[in-house]
Write a protein that holds these residues in place. Sequence first.
Motif, PDB file in Angstrom:
ATOM      1  N   HIS A  11      11.163  16.406  23.863  1.00 40.84           N
ATOM      2  CA  HIS A  11      10.771  17.812  23.898  1.00 40.84           C
ATOM      3  C   HIS A  11      11.968  18.718  23.605  1.00 40.84           C
ATOM      4  O   HIS A  11      11.824  19.760  22.950  1.00 40.84           O
ATOM      5  CB  HIS A  11      10.165  18.140  25.257  1.00 40.84           C
ATOM      6  CG  HIS A  11       8.807  17.518  25.472  1.00 40.84           C
ATOM      7  ND1 HIS A  11       8.190  17.491  26.706  1.00 40.84           N
ATOM      8  CD2 HIS A  11       7.970  16.883  24.612  1.00 40.84           C
ATOM      9  CE1 HIS A  11       7.018  16.882  26.582  1.00 40.84           C
ATOM     10  NE2 HIS A  11       6.867  16.495  25.331  1.00 40.84           N
ATOM     11  N   ALA A  12      13.131  18.314  24.101  1.00 43.00           N
ATOM     12  CA  ALA A  12      14.332  19.105  23.831  1.00 43.00           C
ATOM     13  C   ALA A  12      14.657  19.098  22.339  1.00 43.00           C
ATOM     14  O   ALA A  12      15.031  20.127  21.768  1.00 43.00           O
ATOM     15  CB  ALA A  12      15.506  18.564  24.641  1.00 43.00           C
ATOM     16  N   TRP A  13      14.528  17.923  21.721  1.00 42.52           N
ATOM     17  CA  TRP A  13      14.774  17.845  20.282  1.00 42.52           C
ATOM     18  C   TRP A  13      13.786  18.714  19.513  1.00 42.52           C
ATOM     19  O   TRP A  13      14.150  19.442  18.594  1.00 42.52           O
ATOM     20  CB  TRP A  13      14.678  16.401  19.789  1.00 42.52           C
ATOM     21  CG  TRP A  13      15.903  15.576  20.016  1.00 42.52           C
ATOM     22  CD1 TRP A  13      16.013  14.442  20.763  1.00 42.52           C
ATOM     23  CD2 TRP A  13      17.209  15.818  19.477  1.00 42.52           C
ATOM     24  NE1 TRP A  13      17.293  13.971  20.738  1.00 42.52           N
ATOM     25  CE2 TRP A  13      18.054  14.788  19.945  1.00 42.52           C
ATOM     26  CE3 TRP A  13      17.747  16.798  18.649  1.00 42.52           C
ATOM     27  CZ2 TRP A  13      19.397  14.711  19.623  1.00 42.52           C
ATOM     28  CZ3 TRP A  13      19.093  16.723  18.318  1.00 42.52           C
ATOM     29  CH2 TRP A  13      19.895  15.698  18.807  1.00 42.52           C
ATOM     30  N   MET A  14      12.498  18.647  19.878  1.00 45.59           N
ATOM     31  CA  MET A  14      11.491  19.440  19.186  1.00 45.59           C
ATOM     32  C   MET A  14      11.764  20.933  19.349  1.00 45.59           C
ATOM     33  O   MET A  14      11.568  21.719  18.422  1.00 45.59           O
ATOM     34  CB  MET A  14      10.094  19.096  19.701  1.00 45.59           C
ATOM     35  CG  MET A  14       9.642  17.660  19.392  1.00 45.59           C
ATOM     36  SD  MET A  14       9.707  17.239  17.620  1.00 45.59           S
ATOM     37  CE  MET A  14      11.230  16.279  17.544  1.00 45.59           C
ATOM     38  N   HIS A  15      12.231  21.307  20.523  1.00 47.41           N
ATOM     39  CA  HIS A  15      12.563  22.722  20.751  1.00 47.41           C
ATOM     40  C   HIS A  15      13.732  23.148  19.858  1.00 47.41           C
ATOM     41  O   HIS A  15      13.713  24.242  19.283  1.00 47.41           O
ATOM     42  CB  HIS A  15      12.908  22.936  22.221  1.00 47.41           C
ATOM     43  CG  HIS A  15      13.291  24.347  22.542  1.00 47.41           C
ATOM     44  ND1 HIS A  15      12.373  25.385  22.610  1.00 47.41           N
ATOM     45  CD2 HIS A  15      14.521  24.916  22.779  1.00 47.41           C
ATOM     46  CE1 HIS A  15      13.009  26.510  22.893  1.00 47.41           C
ATOM     47  NE2 HIS A  15      14.300  26.259  23.005  1.00 47.41           N
ATOM     48  N   SER A  16      14.740  22.292  19.734  1.00 42.82           N
ATOM     49  CA  SER A  16      15.908  22.644  18.922  1.00 42.82           C
ATOM     50  C   SER A  16      15.573  22.687  17.434  1.00 42.82           C
ATOM     51  O   SER A  16      16.233  23.383  16.666  1.00 42.82           O
ATOM     52  CB  SER A  16      17.042  21.649  19.173  1.00 42.82           C
ATOM     53  OG  SER A  16      16.692  20.362  18.705  1.00 42.82           O
ATOM     54  N   LEU A  17      14.521  21.946  17.020  1.00 40.87           N
ATOM     55  CA  LEU A  17      14.127  21.898  15.611  1.00 40.87           C
ATOM     56  C   LEU A  17      12.964  22.841  15.296  1.00 40.87           C
ATOM     57  O   LEU A  17      12.435  22.811  14.180  1.00 40.87           O
ATOM     58  CB  LEU A  17      13.722  20.466  15.224  1.00 40.87           C
ATOM     59  CG  LEU A  17      14.824  19.405  15.280  1.00 40.87           C
ATOM     60  CD1 LEU A  17      14.231  18.022  15.064  1.00 40.87           C
ATOM     61  CD2 LEU A  17      15.906  19.683  14.245  1.00 40.87           C
ATOM     62  N   ALA A  18      12.568  23.672  16.264  1.00 43.47           N
ATOM     63  CA  ALA A  18      11.364  24.490  16.107  1.00 43.47           C
ATOM     64  C   ALA A  18      11.436  25.391  14.873  1.00 43.47           C
ATOM     65  O   ALA A  18      10.455  25.528  14.132  1.00 43.47           O
ATOM     66  CB  ALA A  18      11.138  25.318  17.372  1.00 43.47           C
ATOM     67  N   HIS A  19      12.586  25.997  14.650  1.00 42.72           N
ATOM     68  CA  HIS A  19      12.714  26.921  13.511  1.00 42.72           C
ATOM     69  C   HIS A  19      12.544  26.189  12.193  1.00 42.72           C
ATOM     70  O   HIS A  19      11.770  26.639  11.312  1.00 42.72           O
ATOM     71  CB  HIS A  19      14.076  27.611  13.557  1.00 42.72           C
ATOM     72  CG  HIS A  19      14.319  28.546  12.406  1.00 42.72           C
ATOM     73  ND1 HIS A  19      13.623  29.724  12.245  1.00 42.72           N
ATOM     74  CD2 HIS A  19      15.176  28.450  11.343  1.00 42.72           C
ATOM     75  CE1 HIS A  19      14.041  30.333  11.138  1.00 42.72           C
ATOM     76  NE2 HIS A  19      14.979  29.591  10.580  1.00 42.72           N
ATOM     77  N   GLU A  20      13.236  25.063  12.029  1.00 44.06           N
ATOM     78  CA  GLU A  20      13.138  24.303  10.779  1.00 44.06           C
ATOM     79  C   GLU A  20      11.723  23.777  10.565  1.00 44.06           C
ATOM     80  O   GLU A  20      11.185  23.813   9.446  1.00 44.06           O
ATOM     81  CB  GLU A  20      14.138  23.142  10.776  1.00 44.06           C
ATOM     82  CG  GLU A  20      15.601  23.553  10.650  1.00 44.06           C
ATOM     83  CD  GLU A  20      16.203  24.055  11.943  1.00 44.06           C
ATOM     84  OE1 GLU A  20      15.514  23.963  12.988  1.00 44.06           O
ATOM     85  OE2 GLU A  20      17.341  24.548  11.916  1.00 44.06           O
ATOM     86  N   LEU A  21      11.102  23.274  11.636  1.00 40.77           N
ATOM     87  CA  LEU A  21       9.737  22.736  11.507  1.00 40.77           C
ATOM     88  C   LEU A  21       8.739  23.837  11.154  1.00 40.77           C
ATOM     89  O   LEU A  21       7.805  23.607  10.377  1.00 40.77           O
ATOM     90  CB  LEU A  21       9.335  22.049  12.815  1.00 40.77           C
ATOM     91  CG  LEU A  21      10.029  20.717  13.111  1.00 40.77           C
ATOM     92  CD1 LEU A  21       9.743  20.268  14.536  1.00 40.77           C
ATOM     93  CD2 LEU A  21       9.586  19.643  12.119  1.00 40.77           C
ATOM     94  N   ARG A  22       8.935  25.026  11.698  1.00 44.19           N
ATOM     95  CA  ARG A  22       8.028  26.130  11.388  1.00 44.19           C
ATOM     96  C   ARG A  22       8.120  26.519   9.914  1.00 44.19           C
ATOM     97  O   ARG A  22       7.092  26.733   9.241  1.00 44.19           O
ATOM     98  CB  ARG A  22       8.356  27.338  12.276  1.00 44.19           C
ATOM     99  CG  ARG A  22       7.394  28.505  12.089  1.00 44.19           C
ATOM    100  CD  ARG A  22       7.566  29.567  13.173  1.00 44.19           C
ATOM    101  NE  ARG A  22       8.939  30.065  13.237  1.00 44.19           N
ATOM    102  CZ  ARG A  22       9.794  29.760  14.195  1.00 44.19           C
ATOM    103  NH1 ARG A  22       9.425  28.950  15.189  1.00 44.19           N
ATOM    104  NH2 ARG A  22      11.014  30.267  14.193  1.00 44.19           N
ATOM    105  N   LEU A  94      16.436  15.882   6.077  1.00 41.18           N
ATOM    106  CA  LEU A  94      17.099  17.101   6.558  1.00 41.18           C
ATOM    107  C   LEU A  94      17.031  17.191   8.077  1.00 41.18           C
ATOM    108  O   LEU A  94      18.040  17.506   8.729  1.00 41.18           O
ATOM    109  CB  LEU A  94      16.429  18.321   5.931  1.00 41.18           C
ATOM    110  CG  LEU A  94      16.935  19.693   6.419  1.00 41.18           C
ATOM    111  CD1 LEU A  94      18.407  19.866   6.119  1.00 41.18           C
ATOM    112  CD2 LEU A  94      16.104  20.815   5.796  1.00 41.18           C
ATOM    113  N   LEU A  95      15.880  16.881   8.661  1.00 40.86           N
ATOM    114  CA  LEU A  95      15.755  16.907  10.119  1.00 40.86           C
ATOM    115  C   LEU A  95      16.691  15.898  10.767  1.00 40.86           C
ATOM    116  O   LEU A  95      17.295  16.174  11.806  1.00 40.86           O
ATOM    117  CB  LEU A  95      14.304  16.618  10.517  1.00 40.86           C
ATOM    118  CG  LEU A  95      13.267  17.690  10.139  1.00 40.86           C
ATOM    119  CD1 LEU A  95      11.865  17.203  10.491  1.00 40.86           C
ATOM    120  CD2 LEU A  95      13.569  19.014  10.820  1.00 40.86           C
ATOM    121  N   SER A  96      16.816  14.737  10.139  1.00 39.43           N
ATOM    122  CA  SER A  96      17.710  13.709  10.671  1.00 39.43           C
ATOM    123  C   SER A  96      19.152  14.191  10.666  1.00 39.43           C
ATOM    124  O   SER A  96      19.891  13.993  11.645  1.00 39.43           O
ATOM    125  CB  SER A  96      17.569  12.423   9.854  1.00 39.43           C
ATOM    126  OG  SER A  96      18.439  11.428  10.328  1.00 39.43           O
TER     127      SER A  96
END
Length: 300
Positions: A11-22, A94-96
């Motif tokens: 969940h912490a990783w998903m939160h940190s990647l929220a901007h890129e994923l959006r 890129l996410l990696s």
Amino acid sequence: MSEQTPTITLHAWMHSLAHELRLMAQAWQKLGAERLVVIVEEAVVYSSDDDLSYPTDIPMLKAPWRIDETLFLLCAVGINEVEHQTRLFADASLLSRICRRESDIGELSDTVMQYQDQLLILYELNEKLQFQTKLQHILYILAEQTQLLLDVFHVFVIIDPLSDKPQLAQIGDGYVPIDVIASWYGNLDSTDEYVLMPSPIKHTSQVMVMPVTTDDRALGIMGVIRDEGTFSMPEIKMARAIVEQGSAHVQKAFLIQERLQQERISVEMSVARDLQMSLLPDPPESIEGLDVWSYCRPAL
């Protein structure tokens, strides 16, 4: 869920990647995808439309990427055109890279904090030693602060281990016999900065000994004993910094003792001279035609 990466970490990783994923989700929706999701072991840990249900019977493209030992799948749901697969792989890559960068920054921050704590302890060590003149007190502080800093099983510091009256301070569990310490001191070469060896002490794994030197002469050693594992290079360097700082204060203590001894001898000689002079008889009365005097020179 992977044992190496607990749910809270995901969940912490998903939160940190929220901007890129959006941003990625917006781009994929323009290409015809219904949503963008991230899947770990058939569980949805991110969805661009907040629907965490697992997509079934819906065409989608998948691209794998990793965080530590955990395999992630970046999925574009509702689209299966093969020509878009390369782009999805590029997004996953890129996410990696972003995750690796975040991980490196986190490790660097932890290292900086660790060194900051170590420098603070070294500063406190110097403050505690600054006004110490008794050798036994200095040795005890060195042993105490070394155990605190390295969090080890046992620490000892000894001066003149081969003499009849060695100065010794030990901190921690157990007790190391002086004859064992003397053998380690005897095997330590004058050019050695440190020596690592298997520990002969029960329930311990490794011993590190370092010379306590003044004027390039080993007056004694400091020994650090681990209960398990081996010493890392940062731990060795930190122990070396403590010993170097301690050696300077040990030398200062010896100089103060030498100066006090000289002052004590000087005072005793002065008292002896005064006592000797007091034993001389009074000068004779004046005798006409004779000059009479007395003189005494105290011997050293």
